[in-house]
Design a protein around this motif. Structure first.
Motif, PDB file in Angstrom:
ATOM      1  N   LEU A  11       5.971  -2.422   9.633  1.00 10.47           N
ATOM      2  CA  LEU A  11       5.702  -1.014   9.901  1.00 10.47           C
ATOM      3  C   LEU A  11       4.544  -0.470   9.068  1.00 10.47           C
ATOM      4  N   SER A  12       3.651  -1.315   8.620  1.00 10.91           N
ATOM      5  CA  SER A  12       2.459  -0.845   7.922  1.00 10.91           C
ATOM      6  C   SER A  12       1.274  -1.718   8.307  1.00 10.91           C
ATOM      7  N   VAL A  13       0.098  -1.126   8.288  1.00  3.69           N
ATOM      8  CA  VAL A  13      -1.114  -1.819   8.725  1.00  3.69           C
ATOM      9  C   VAL A  13      -1.432  -3.007   7.822  1.00  3.69           C
ATOM     10  N   LEU A  14      -1.265  -2.845   6.521  1.00  6.70           N
ATOM     11  CA  LEU A  14      -1.554  -3.922   5.571  1.00  6.70           C
ATOM     12  C   LEU A  14      -0.300  -4.679   5.137  1.00  6.70           C
ATOM     13  N   ILE A  18       0.271  -5.421  -1.732  1.00  2.56           N
ATOM     14  CA  ILE A  18      -0.230  -4.573  -2.818  1.00  2.56           C
ATOM     15  C   ILE A  18      -1.675  -4.920  -3.177  1.00  2.56           C
ATOM     16  N   ILE A  19      -1.986  -6.207  -3.250  1.00  2.00           N
ATOM     17  CA  ILE A  19      -3.350  -6.620  -3.608  1.00  2.00           C
ATOM     18  C   ILE A  19      -4.346  -6.119  -2.565  1.00  2.00           C
ATOM     19  N   ALA A  20      -3.987  -6.276  -1.291  1.00  2.07           N
ATOM     20  CA  ALA A  20      -4.882  -5.811  -0.218  1.00  2.07           C
ATOM     21  C   ALA A  20      -5.055  -4.298  -0.277  1.00  2.07           C
ATOM     22  N   ILE A  21      -3.975  -3.573  -0.527  1.00  2.00           N
ATOM     23  CA  ILE A  21      -4.047  -2.112  -0.605  1.00  2.00           C
ATOM     24  C   ILE A  21      -4.989  -1.675  -1.721  1.00  2.00           C
TER      25      ILE A  21
END
Length: 277
Positions: A11-14, A18-21
């Motif tokens: 349910l989230s794009v990434l 956490i690292i990608a965010i």
């Protein structure tokens, strides 16, 4: 809804990476602010219309266009990061969930609304521009520096008019590719495809032959452009070093100026390589 969803990452794009965010937000802000400042400074330099600074004016025009291409990448990162934040707060705007019956084990069926949205199409367009333009513009900047420093008396110097024509061709190429990718991605849209790469709003699928062709062409141009740029900057640095050796008996001021010029060229080479790869 909690009882129906086995894995909240869907349910989230990434995907709650956490690292990608952190990387998307950090590089998005840094790229946008830094390139925005470069564009502002280069426009001021370009507007200083004096004969003494004509070559600097050409260089400013090239760097300004390179920054415009790079800032598209910053905007793309911020769009994806913002969409990820929104998708974690209000997932129903991005994914339509087909609920499972209670006490049953089933595969969650997600209908992907995000990748068919206009915002995702804008992000895809910006990503294509940021991928296609910087490499060739970096090569053009390297050619300009090579001609100005190594062959300053060559008649093949890049003029403003030549630069405008070449950059115009580059823009037409990049915009055409970006538009084709957006149209193709919309035509191949699969509402039940929610894989990680698809959610990033770039190519819709690497199984498509057209996207495969784009990928090969893009990365061929990308690699050749940067390899040629590094070779040209290497020749510039070698030329500066040779010039310094020829004037070892001159004043310390002249020597220091050449050392500083060499350091600036090395720094420019490193920055261009790191920010565009």
């Amino acid at each position: 809804m909690d009882g129906q969803i086995r894995d909240k990452r869907y349910l989230s794009v990434l995907n709650d990476n956490i690292i990608a965010i952190i990387l998307y937000w950090s590089f998005g802000f840094i790229g946008t602010i830094a390139n925005g400042y470069v564009i502002y400074f280069m426009i001021k330099t370009y507007q200083s219309n004096t004969n003494r600074r004509y070559m600097r004016k050409i260089h400013a025009f090239l760097i300004c266009n390179l920054a415009i291409a790079d800032i598209c990448g910053g905007f793309y990162l911020l769009i994806i990061a913002s969409a990820d934040l929104h998708s974690r707060i209000q997932p129903e705007h991005f994914f339509q969930i087909t609920p499972c019956l209670s006490n049953m084990t089933c595969t969650i069926n997600l209908r992907n609304r995000w990748t068919s949205s206009i915002v995702c199409s804008i992000a895809r367009f910006l990503a294509c521009i940021a991928l296609e333009l910087p490499a060739v513009l970096t090569l053009l900047v390297a050619i300009d520096r090579y001609l100005c420093i190594v062959k300053p008396h060559n008649i093949s110097q890049i003029s403003i008019n030549k630069a405008k024509v070449v950059i115009g061709v580059f823009y037409i190429y990049a915009l055409s590719v970006a538009l084709l990718v957006v149209i193709r991605a919309q035509s191949l849209f699969n509402p039940y495809d929610a894989e990680n790469f698809v959610l990033l709003c770039f190519y819709s699928s690497f199984k498509d032959e057209l996207f495969v062709i784009f990928t090969y062409i893009t990365f061929t141009i990308f690699i050749l452009s940067y390899v040629c740029s590094m070779v040209l900057y290497g020749l510039v640095i070698a030329s500066v070093r040779n010039s310094r050796r020829q004037f070892t008996n001159t004043t310390n001021l002249t020597s220091n100026l050449r050392v500083n010029s060499e350091k600036r060229i090395c720094l420019l080479t490193s920055i261009l390589a790191l920010t565009n790869l």
